[in-house]
Design a protein around this motif. Structure first.
Motif, PDB file in Angstrom:
ATOM      1  N   LYS A  71       0.806  -1.213   0.000  1.00  0.00           N
ATOM      2  CA  LYS A  71       0.000   0.000   0.000  1.00  0.00           C
ATOM      3  C   LYS A  71       0.843   1.269   0.000  1.00  0.00           C
ATOM      4  O   LYS A  71       0.324   2.347  -0.270  1.00  0.00           O
ATOM      5  CB  LYS A  71      -0.929   0.005   1.216  1.00  0.00           C
ATOM      6  N   SER A  72       2.111   1.159   0.328  1.00  0.00           N
ATOM      7  CA  SER A  72       2.930   2.364   0.466  1.00  0.00           C
ATOM      8  C   SER A  72       4.370   2.079   0.056  1.00  0.00           C
ATOM      9  O   SER A  72       4.892   1.007   0.355  1.00  0.00           O
ATOM     10  CB  SER A  72       2.900   2.857   1.915  1.00  0.00           C
ATOM     11  N   PRO A  73       5.013   3.028  -0.639  1.00  0.00           N
ATOM     12  CA  PRO A  73       6.423   2.830  -0.998  1.00  0.00           C
ATOM     13  C   PRO A  73       7.363   2.978   0.190  1.00  0.00           C
ATOM     14  O   PRO A  73       8.519   2.597   0.106  1.00  0.00           O
ATOM     15  CB  PRO A  73       6.677   3.938  -2.033  1.00  0.00           C
ATOM     16  N   ARG A  74       6.854   3.513   1.302  1.00  0.00           N
ATOM     17  CA  ARG A  74       7.664   3.722   2.493  1.00  0.00           C
ATOM     18  C   ARG A  74       6.921   3.268   3.742  1.00  0.00           C
ATOM     19  O   ARG A  74       5.693   3.324   3.813  1.00  0.00           O
ATOM     20  CB  ARG A  74       8.018   5.212   2.662  1.00  0.00           C
ATOM     21  N   LEU A  75       7.707   2.833   4.732  1.00  0.00           N
ATOM     22  CA  LEU A  75       7.189   2.537   6.059  1.00  0.00           C
ATOM     23  C   LEU A  75       7.790   3.577   7.000  1.00  0.00           C
ATOM     24  O   LEU A  75       8.925   4.024   6.790  1.00  0.00           O
ATOM     25  CB  LEU A  75       7.623   1.129   6.476  1.00  0.00           C
ATOM     26  N   TYR A  76       7.046   3.960   8.054  1.00  0.00           N
ATOM     27  CA  TYR A  76       7.498   5.041   8.911  1.00  0.00           C
ATOM     28  C   TYR A  76       7.545   4.610  10.381  1.00  0.00           C
ATOM     29  O   TYR A  76       6.624   3.964  10.891  1.00  0.00           O
ATOM     30  CB  TYR A  76       6.572   6.261   8.778  1.00  0.00           C
ATOM     31  N   SER A  77       8.659   4.972  11.027  1.00  0.00           N
ATOM     32  CA  SER A  77       8.793   4.898  12.481  1.00  0.00           C
ATOM     33  C   SER A  77       8.564   3.504  13.049  1.00  0.00           C
ATOM     34  O   SER A  77       7.523   3.206  13.650  1.00  0.00           O
ATOM     35  CB  SER A  77       7.836   5.890  13.151  1.00  0.00           C
ATOM     36  N   VAL A  78       9.561   2.644  12.895  1.00  0.00           N
ATOM     37  CA  VAL A  78       9.566   1.334  13.539  1.00  0.00           C
ATOM     38  C   VAL A  78      10.792   1.279  14.444  1.00  0.00           C
ATOM     39  O   VAL A  78      11.922   1.496  13.995  1.00  0.00           O
ATOM     40  CB  VAL A  78       9.591   0.191  12.507  1.00  0.00           C
ATOM     41  N   ASN A  79      10.568   0.994  15.736  1.00  0.00           N
ATOM     42  CA  ASN A  79      11.591   1.144  16.763  1.00  0.00           C
ATOM     43  C   ASN A  79      11.866  -0.171  17.481  1.00  0.00           C
ATOM     44  O   ASN A  79      10.976  -1.016  17.625  1.00  0.00           O
ATOM     45  CB  ASN A  79      11.131   2.191  17.789  1.00  0.00           C
ATOM     46  N   PHE A  80      13.102  -0.305  17.969  1.00  0.00           N
ATOM     47  CA  PHE A  80      13.491  -1.474  18.766  1.00  0.00           C
ATOM     48  C   PHE A  80      14.301  -0.997  19.968  1.00  0.00           C
ATOM     49  O   PHE A  80      15.074  -0.040  19.860  1.00  0.00           O
ATOM     50  CB  PHE A  80      14.362  -2.432  17.944  1.00  0.00           C
ATOM     51  N   ARG A  81      14.180  -1.717  21.087  1.00  0.00           N
ATOM     52  CA  ARG A  81      15.024  -1.372  22.227  1.00  0.00           C
ATOM     53  C   ARG A  81      15.070  -2.514  23.243  1.00  0.00           C
ATOM     54  O   ARG A  81      14.160  -3.331  23.359  1.00  0.00           O
ATOM     55  CB  ARG A  81      14.545  -0.092  22.917  1.00  0.00           C
ATOM     56  N   ASP A  82      16.187  -2.583  23.970  1.00  0.00           N
ATOM     57  CA  ASP A  82      16.332  -3.373  25.197  1.00  0.00           C
ATOM     58  C   ASP A  82      16.173  -4.886  25.023  1.00  0.00           C
ATOM     59  O   ASP A  82      15.403  -5.532  25.737  1.00  0.00           O
ATOM     60  CB  ASP A  82      15.343  -2.878  26.265  1.00  0.00           C
ATOM     61  N   PHE A  83      16.911  -5.467  24.076  1.00  0.00           N
ATOM     62  CA  PHE A  83      16.993  -6.926  24.017  1.00  0.00           C
ATOM     63  C   PHE A  83      18.262  -7.310  23.262  1.00  0.00           C
ATOM     64  O   PHE A  83      18.969  -6.459  22.709  1.00  0.00           O
ATOM     65  CB  PHE A  83      15.754  -7.547  23.363  1.00  0.00           C
ATOM     66  N   GLN A  84      18.538  -8.604  23.250  1.00  0.00           N
ATOM     67  CA  GLN A  84      19.696  -9.087  22.515  1.00  0.00           C
ATOM     68  C   GLN A  84      19.312 -10.278  21.648  1.00  0.00           C
ATOM     69  O   GLN A  84      18.366 -11.008  21.941  1.00  0.00           O
ATOM     70  CB  GLN A  84      20.830  -9.477  23.456  1.00  0.00           C
TER      71      GLN A  84
END
Length: 529
Positions: free
Chosen positions: A123-136
């Motif tokens: 549906k979109s040529p771009r994806l916006y604002s996907v975040n990750f934190r605090d794991f390994q």
């Protein structure tokens, strides 16, 4: 493995409301509480006995189906060790994946391929604002494909406090922009040919350029020499910035810049306050057949490059122009501190260049040859090593190397002389400055060095560290520091960090990714003055 009572206690902590806390109103609950989903509620197994990839995907699908009125929508992965059998795909905006800490939430992939693949949908040529934190993410089976986290056609994202060990690719940035990485540490060991800790590239000949991506506070280093092929592989970018970093211990270059598709560009590279070390090359820039894209506007500020097998900084690409590396150190490299055979506009003054000829390459501190032109080395220092394998010349000018300025430098006392010119180009005559002090390594403090007492020998729980302090005269907290084992490596599953903790003191921490006992060893530290 947790006992049943321990599991019950953890479930109690996450399921029982705080009796002493202010609780949201019903309106707030509708707006806020549904935005955070716990993967345990979807069947994820924190004991690692059952696959958790499908339950995590189910939590992501549920989050993506919710309204974006409150952003970002959050997936929480509680403490535990989770088995991941296949790639977890993410194709919706405004989403965060959050663990409970690098040493607390661990994902164990059991197949090749990406662990997380973030990509645009139909549906979109771009994806916006996907975040990750605090794991390994942790593995030891040398996969031949797949990244820990892979971004494709994404705009915006914050990636904080993440460790990736043993993946074929640590972090992959593909045709994505405005990603911010803080305390993200790809490392571990992977013996597969072509493995890399960071990979920045386009999705294809017509793909968008990765642009304006930022990395700070990273320790990107293989655990055993001869494992990862590249530290950082950049094949296309028009803006990549890294600060407060340590990259190296690879069998190939710590930083490799080489195009993948005709027309690939590599402009706007900035590296500051960090180090490349113990690799085939610290910085290796080379031309691929059919290259037509631009290269240039590179900046290396306060960079310490040392102990490469061959050259500290190598370039044979004629398109490369406008490179600034003032006040950096290309130190104790096996063949040349600096080796340029093409390109133009190199401002490298007030830096340190040193070769130690470890493999008897017949090295020189600086080699300028081929068609390279407009190189400024004014005010630099050529530093002699320990003398066991002396170099021939401070500077060699060969072939058509032209417009070379070597003035007001500190002489190193190379075996055959200061400068050797046997090409057809022109240079401004060498004007060596003798300061009256020895220029032998360590005596003139061009680079500050020290060694810690032995560190290790006792078991560390995941996320905890053993530490030691090296006394380094004149070191200041504003300076960059790196550390490497003086003898045996600590072993698999450890991150090595160094920083100037107080004037004259460098703290080295050996931190466990998972519970293990680091081998007892001393650590050599270097601080860029």
């Amino acid at each position: 493995m947790r006992s049943a009572p321990a599991e019950a206690f953890i479930w109690f902590l996450f399921s029982v409301p705080c009796l002493f806390c202010a609780h949201p109103t019903s309106a707030q609950e509708k707006a806020v509480l549904p935005q955070t989903l716990n993967v345990l509620e979807f069947g994820a197994d924190p004991a690692g006995k059952q696959d958790s990839a499908t339950p995590i995907e189910a939590a992501i699908s549920a989050a993506c189906a919710k309204s974006k009125a409150v952003s970002p929508r959050t997936i929480h992965i509680p403490p535990g060790s989770y088995s991941i059998s296949h790639t977890i795909n993410i194709s919706c905006d405004d989403l965060s994946i959050e663990g409970s800490g690098k040493g607390v939430t661990t994902l164990f992939p059991t197949s090749s391929g990406d662990v997380f693949f973030v990509k645009n949908n139909e549906k979109s040529p771009r994806l916006y604002s996907v975040n990750f934190r605090d794991f390994q993410i942790y593995r030891t089976d040398d996969p031949k494909s797949g990244a820990g986290i892979h971004y494709l056609n994404v705009v915006g994202g914050n990636i904080d406090h993440i460790s990736v060990a043993g993946q074929y690719i640590g972090i992959e940035i593909e045709s994505s922009l405005s990603l911010y990485f803080n305390d993200v540490n790809p490392g571990g060991n992977n013996k597969s040919e072509g493995s890399r800790l960071w990979w920045v590239h386009r999705s294809g000949p017509d793909g968008d350029n990765p642009s304006e991506n930022f990395v700070v506070n990273t320790n990107s280093r293989a655990q055993q020499r001869g494992t990862y092929t590249y530290g950082i592989l950049i094949q296309d970018t028009d803006g990549f910035n890294m600060a407060n970093y340590h990259v190296g211990f690879t069998k190939g270059p710590a930083l490799e810049v080489k195009s993948q598709y005709p027309g690939d560009v590599a402009v706007g590279l900035t590296f500051s306050n960090g180090g490349f070390d113990e690799a085939q090359y610290c910085i290796h820039s080379t031309r691929a057949p059919g290259d037509t894209g631009n290269r240039g506007a590179w900046s290396f500020n306060g960079v310490l490059c040392e102990l490469s097998d061959l050259d500290g900084f190598y370039n044979d690409d004629p398109r490369l122009t406008n490179v600034i590396a003032i006040g950096s150190a290309f130190f104790l490299n096996g063949r040349h501190g600096l080796n340029l055979s093409a390109g133009s506009g190199f401002k490298l003054g007030q830096s340190i260049f040193s070769a130690n000829n470890r493999e008897n390459h017949g090295g020189d501190h600086v080699m300028l040859s081929g068609t390279v032109t407009d190189v400024n080395l004014d005010g630099s220092s050529f530093v002699r090593s320990d003398g066991r394998n002396p170099v021939d010349y401070d500077v060699v000018l060969a072939d058509r190397a032209d417009q070379i300025s070597v003035q007001d430098v500190k002489h190193a006392g190379a075996t055959k002389g200061d400068i050797d010119s046997h090409g057809s180009g022109q240079y401004i005559a060498l004007s060596a400055v003798y300061s009256g002090r020895s220029t032998t390594l360590g005596a003139d403090r061009l680079a500050l060095a020290g060694t810690t007492p032995p560190i290790g020998g006792r078991r560390l729980e995941a996320g905890t560290c053993a530490a030691g302090i090296a006394v380094v005269a004149s070191a200041q907290p504003s300076m960059a520091a790196i550390a490497s084992p003086a003898g045996t490596d600590a072993g698999d599953g450890f991150q090595i960090r160094a920083f100037v903790s107080a004037p004259g003191a460098v703290t080295v921490k050996v931190c466990a990714i998972s519970s293990a006992t680091p081998v007892t060893t001393r650590y050599n530290v270097r601080v860029l003055e």
